[in-house]
Design a protein around this motif. Structure first.
Motif, short mmCIF file in Angstrom:
data_model
loop_
_atom_site.label_atom_id
_atom_site.label_comp_id
_atom_site.label_asym_id
_atom_site.label_seq_id
_atom_site.Cartn_x
_atom_site.Cartn_y
_atom_site.Cartn_z
N ASP A 13 6.01 9.36 -8.74
CA ASP A 13 5.93 8.09 -8.03
C ASP A 13 4.49 7.60 -8.03
O ASP A 13 3.63 8.13 -7.30
N LEU A 14 4.21 6.59 -8.83
CA LEU A 14 2.87 6.01 -8.92
C LEU A 14 2.71 4.98 -7.80
O LEU A 14 3.36 3.94 -7.80
N VAL A 15 1.82 5.25 -6.85
CA VAL A 15 1.66 4.38 -5.70
C VAL A 15 0.84 3.15 -6.05
O VAL A 15 1.21 2.02 -5.72
N ILE A 16 -0.29 3.35 -6.73
CA ILE A 16 -1.14 2.21 -7.08
C ILE A 16 -2.03 2.58 -8.26
O ILE A 16 -2.43 3.74 -8.42
N THR A 17 -2.31 1.60 -9.07
CA THR A 17 -3.31 1.70 -10.13
C THR A 17 -4.23 0.50 -9.99
O THR A 17 -3.76 -0.64 -9.92
N LEU A 155 -16.46 -0.25 2.39
CA LEU A 155 -15.71 1.00 2.47
C LEU A 155 -15.33 1.48 1.08
O LEU A 155 -14.72 0.75 0.31
N LYS A 156 -15.70 2.73 0.77
CA LYS A 156 -15.28 3.38 -0.47
C LYS A 156 -14.34 4.52 -0.09
O LYS A 156 -14.77 5.60 0.31
N PRO A 157 -13.01 4.29 -0.16
CA PRO A 157 -12.07 5.35 0.22
C PRO A 157 -11.91 6.39 -0.88
O PRO A 157 -12.25 6.14 -2.05
N ALA A 158 -11.36 7.53 -0.53
CA ALA A 158 -10.99 8.52 -1.54
C ALA A 158 -9.95 7.90 -2.47
O ALA A 158 -9.08 7.13 -2.02
N PRO A 159 -10.01 8.20 -3.77
CA PRO A 159 -9.04 7.61 -4.70
C PRO A 159 -7.59 7.83 -4.28
O PRO A 159 -6.74 6.95 -4.47
N GLU A 160 -7.30 9.00 -3.67
CA GLU A 160 -5.94 9.32 -3.28
C GLU A 160 -5.43 8.45 -2.13
O GLU A 160 -4.23 8.49 -1.83
N ALA A 161 -6.32 7.71 -1.47
CA ALA A 161 -5.92 6.86 -0.34
C ALA A 161 -6.25 5.40 -0.58
O ALA A 161 -6.40 4.62 0.37
N THR A 162 -6.32 5.00 -1.83
CA THR A 162 -6.73 3.64 -2.18
C THR A 162 -5.77 2.59 -1.64
O THR A 162 -6.19 1.56 -1.09
N VAL A 182 -14.14 -1.03 -1.71
CA VAL A 182 -14.53 -0.79 -3.10
C VAL A 182 -13.78 0.44 -3.57
O VAL A 182 -14.13 1.56 -3.22
N PRO A 183 -12.71 0.28 -4.37
CA PRO A 183 -12.02 1.45 -4.88
C PRO A 183 -12.86 2.16 -5.93
O PRO A 183 -13.67 1.51 -6.62
N GLY A 184 -12.71 3.46 -6.04
CA GLY A 184 -13.47 4.15 -7.07
C GLY A 184 -13.71 5.60 -6.75
O GLY A 184 -13.08 6.19 -5.87
N GLY A 185 -14.67 6.16 -7.48
CA GLY A 185 -14.99 7.57 -7.35
C GLY A 185 -16.48 7.78 -7.16
O GLY A 185 -17.14 7.06 -6.41
#
Length: 446
Positions: A13-17, A155-162, A182-185
């Protein structure tokens, strides 16, 4: 680059890309936040308070949606997810009152007429780097006090919680540039640390140390919440069954993926044997959801396997389970060999080590040997023992006859040693962290 977030209970299950902005895009987001900060601060206490109150209303109005999203994206049990959504709204309401709090004090001059004032003022742009395990509450317990004080935030969240972070920011409905996700790593995180005016980080010890070094080099304030290797002390006079219930909840709740989870269970004297039996039985019956990913599952199973190879006894669990996705059977180990990583590192899963102690002194010495002492619990019927332990334990948070997990958002949050760096989070301490004190001398003309 692209952030991909999957459901840990159903990896297909892909939540978001979502595409990441890179370092340049992150710096641009900080500049937009900086441009918005003046107007946000100048809007005044009433406007900032009203904005945070409306944000709380929006979270409550979309509670079912946010609960379902947290369950899906980070594998949080539904009950805990509902509790986190309620806590998120409560944090917003708590800090909605903060803009009305005194922002300084008036002092007499040393001699002659005039006034001496201390005034607290926002730094500008708060850079917030958050983990995945509390995808709504942690971003808000960082952002709300920063915004209440007049800062803007990136805010830069963990990728798993984007997905959770993006939807949360959308629902909060703050003015343009006041809160940006800001999504990212690593690239985006490093750029944020290099450009923000104040930084708050929660995550791994290794990354946190890099954040601390970078902010120190720039001379800007930072706080970092890192790993937790937390101890529970069980005295012979404790209610063993109740203690086992509390410990099982603290070890296996949300698959042990809390920085306040119990990792070391220290049984004092005659408590060892009955606790060993009761806790193993209780954990064996625990229904545990998935850990966040396959790498986390591999790390846990490897830790158990190497401990067993070194002579440890696996009292229960310690293997991949039949649960959904990346599930791990809650584990309790005894006789773990000295020097094994389980005795000194956080593994962030439903895994604990049972240790004997001859008396309270030895139990406290074992607990205080942890480099990551965030939370501790003490289980006893004796008030004098509880008070003595609370006075001598090095942990930042100590809970008596309760699980080590659980946080009061109106009180300071943080640990000792390598668990925390900088000022405390939450409560009024957070308002002090996000503001600088200035001294103003107001004197009449000569």
């Amino acid at each position: 680059m692209t952030v991909i977030s999957r459901n840990p209970a159903d990896p297909a299950d892909l939540v978001i890309t979502v595409d990441t902005p890179g370092a340049d895009g992150t710096r641009a987001a900080v500049e937009r936040a900086r441009a918005a900060q003046g107007a946000w601060y100048a809007s005044g206490a009433a406007a900032r308070s009203a904005a945070l109150t409306r944000a709380a209303d929006a979270v409550e109005a979309h509670a079912d949606e946010l609960t379902a999203l947290a369950v899906r994206e980070v594998g949080k049990p539904a009950g805990e997810a509902r509790g986190e959504v309620a806590r998120t709204a409560a944090i917003l309401r708590y800090y909605a009152q903060a803009p009305y709090a005194p922002a300084g004090a008036v002092h007499d001059t040393a001699a002659g007429p005039g006034l001496l004032l201390t005034r607290r003022r926002p730094y500008g742009v708060a850079g917030l780097i958050t983990p995945w395990n509390f995808p709504l509450a942690i971003p808000v317990w960082k952002a709300a006090p920063a915004l209440a004080a007049g800062n803007t935030a990136v805010l830069k969240p963990a990728p798993e919680a984007t997905a959770c972070a993006l939807r949360l920011a959308e629902l909060l409905g703050l003015p343009e540039g006041v809160l940006t996700v800001v999504p990212g790593g690593a690239e985006e995180g490093a750029a944020l640390v290099d450009t923000a005016d104040v930084v708050s980080f929660t995550g791994s010890t290794a990354v946190g140390r890099a954040v601390i070094a970078a902010t120190a080099a720039r001379g800007i304030p930072a706080q970092a919440e890192l790993g937790g290797l937390n101890a529970a002390l069980v005295l012979p006079d404790a209610d063993i069954e109740q203690a086992a219930d509390h410990l099982a909840a603290a070890i296996a709740g949300y698959a042990g993926q809390k920085c306040t989870a119990t990792s070391l269970v220290i049984a004092v004297g005659a408590a060892y044997e009955p606790l060993r039996e009761a806790l193993a039985k209780r954990l064996a019956a625990e229904v545990c959801g998935p850990v966040i990913g396959e790498a986390a599952l591999d790390r846990l199973t490897t830790a158990v396997d190497t401990a067993r190879a070194g002579g440890a006894s696996v009292l229960t669990g310690g293997h991949r389970s039949d649960g959904p996705g990346w599930s791990f059977a809650p584990a309790l180990l005894a006789e773990v060999p000295a020097g094994h990583p389980l005795l000194g590192e956080e593994f962030f899963g439903p895994l604990a080590v049972l240790l004997p102690a001859a008396d309270l002194d030895e139990a406290i010495a074992i607990a205080n040997s942890s480099r990551h002492s965030l939370a501790a619990s003490v289980h006893t019927r004796a008030l004098d023992t509880a008070l003595a332990a609370a006075d001598r334990l090095a942990a930042g948070m100590i809970r008596i006859n309760a699980p080590s997990t659980g946080v009061d958002f109106h009180l300071p949050f943080g640990g000792t040693g390598s668990a925390s760096y900088g000022e405390r989070e939450q409560g009024t301490a957070a308002l002090e962290f996000y503001t600088a004190s200035r001294t103003v001398s107001l004197l009449p003309p000569a």
